[in-house]
Design a protein around this motif. Structure first.
Motif, PDB file in Angstrom:
ATOM      1  N   UNK A   1       0.481  -1.152  -0.062  1.00  0.00           N
ATOM      2  CA  UNK A   1      -0.023  -0.015   0.016  1.00  0.00           C
ATOM      3  C   UNK A   1       0.712   1.387   0.063  1.00  0.00           C
ATOM      4  N   UNK A   2       1.893   1.218   0.958  1.00  0.00           N
ATOM      5  CA  UNK A   2       3.171   2.777   0.623  1.00  0.00           C
ATOM      6  C   UNK A   2       3.453   2.555  -0.228  1.00  0.00           C
ATOM      7  N   UNK A   3       4.073   1.320  -1.337  1.00  0.00           N
ATOM      8  CA  UNK A   3       4.599   1.913  -2.666  1.00  0.00           C
ATOM      9  C   UNK A   3       3.748   1.785  -3.329  1.00  0.00           C
ATOM     10  N   UNK A   4       2.078   1.850  -3.111  1.00  0.00           N
ATOM     11  CA  UNK A   4       1.485   2.310  -4.057  1.00  0.00           C
ATOM     12  C   UNK A   4       1.379   4.025  -4.213  1.00  0.00           C
ATOM     13  N   UNK A   5       1.576   4.394  -3.373  1.00  0.00           N
ATOM     14  CA  UNK A   5       0.758   5.454  -3.174  1.00  0.00           C
ATOM     15  C   UNK A   5       2.311   6.241  -3.429  1.00  0.00           C
ATOM     16  N   UNK A   6       3.690   6.241  -2.895  1.00  0.00           N
ATOM     17  CA  UNK A   6       4.964   6.893  -2.656  1.00  0.00           C
ATOM     18  C   UNK A   6       5.890   6.053  -3.864  1.00  0.00           C
ATOM     19  N   UNK A   7       5.680   5.463  -4.459  1.00  0.00           N
ATOM     20  CA  UNK A   7       7.052   4.803  -5.343  1.00  0.00           C
ATOM     21  C   UNK A   7       6.452   5.811  -6.140  1.00  0.00           C
ATOM     22  N   UNK A   8       7.834   6.070  -7.594  1.00  0.00           N
ATOM     23  CA  UNK A   8       7.528   6.618  -8.624  1.00  0.00           C
ATOM     24  C   UNK A   8       6.793   6.004  -9.739  1.00  0.00           C
ATOM     25  N   UNK A   9       6.949   6.309 -10.974  1.00  0.00           N
ATOM     26  CA  UNK A   9       6.024   5.244 -12.008  1.00  0.00           C
ATOM     27  C   UNK A   9       7.074   4.000 -12.458  1.00  0.00           C
ATOM     28  N   UNK A  10       8.838   4.185 -11.680  1.00  0.00           N
ATOM     29  CA  UNK A  10       8.955   2.809 -12.072  1.00  0.00           C
ATOM     30  C   UNK A  10       8.751   1.334 -10.831  1.00  0.00           C
ATOM     31  N   UNK A  11       8.836   1.877  -9.680  1.00  0.00           N
ATOM     32  CA  UNK A  11       8.306   1.796  -8.815  1.00  0.00           C
ATOM     33  C   UNK A  11       9.345   1.310  -7.717  1.00  0.00           C
ATOM     34  N   UNK A  12      10.075   2.119  -7.969  1.00  0.00           N
ATOM     35  CA  UNK A  12      11.221   2.775  -6.912  1.00  0.00           C
ATOM     36  C   UNK A  12      10.872   3.236  -5.736  1.00  0.00           C
ATOM     37  N   UNK A  13      11.037   3.042  -4.589  1.00  0.00           N
ATOM     38  CA  UNK A  13      10.290   4.031  -3.085  1.00  0.00           C
ATOM     39  C   UNK A  13      11.399   4.602  -2.906  1.00  0.00           C
ATOM     40  N   UNK A  14      12.009   6.401  -2.680  1.00  0.00           N
ATOM     41  CA  UNK A  14      12.823   6.729  -2.354  1.00  0.00           C
ATOM     42  C   UNK A  14      13.153   7.331  -0.816  1.00  0.00           C
ATOM     43  N   UNK A  15      11.856   6.773  -0.587  1.00  0.00           N
ATOM     44  CA  UNK A  15      11.682   7.969   0.879  1.00  0.00           C
ATOM     45  C   UNK A  15      11.058   7.268   1.698  1.00  0.00           C
ATOM     46  N   UNK A  16      10.722   6.772   2.968  1.00  0.00           N
ATOM     47  CA  UNK A  16      10.277   5.572   4.326  1.00  0.00           C
ATOM     48  C   UNK A  16       9.833   6.490   5.918  1.00  0.00           C
ATOM     49  N   UNK A  17       9.016   5.373   5.853  1.00  0.00           N
ATOM     50  CA  UNK A  17       9.083   6.600   7.683  1.00  0.00           C
ATOM     51  C   UNK A  17      10.469   5.894   8.154  1.00  0.00           C
ATOM     52  N   UNK A  18      11.273   5.041   7.860  1.00  0.00           N
ATOM     53  CA  UNK A  18      12.256   4.702   8.609  1.00  0.00           C
ATOM     54  C   UNK A  18      13.358   5.530   8.281  1.00  0.00           C
ATOM     55  N   UNK A  19      13.602   6.666   7.104  1.00  0.00           N
ATOM     56  CA  UNK A  19      15.081   7.199   6.341  1.00  0.00           C
ATOM     57  C   UNK A  19      14.291   8.653   6.460  1.00  0.00           C
TER      58      UNK A  19
END
Length: 48
Positions: free
Chosen positions: A14-32
């Protein structure tokens, strides 16, 4: 399983669906990054 490309922490599908770019990369998360700034930090890291 999706993970943050910056710190390697697991993120939910769910987090990845919202915050990933169009290629599926997640560049930031709540841990960092601060929860309030995840989208902005992700945009900045994607540009770099």
């Amino acid at each position: 399983m999706p993970s943050c490309d910056h710190c390697g922490s697991h993120v939910s599908e769910r987090f990845a669906r919202v915050f990933a770019d169009e290629t599926g990369q997640v560049f930031a998360c709540p841990n960092c990054s601060a929860n309030a700034g995840i989208a902005e930090v992700a945009r900045q890291r994607a540009r770099a």
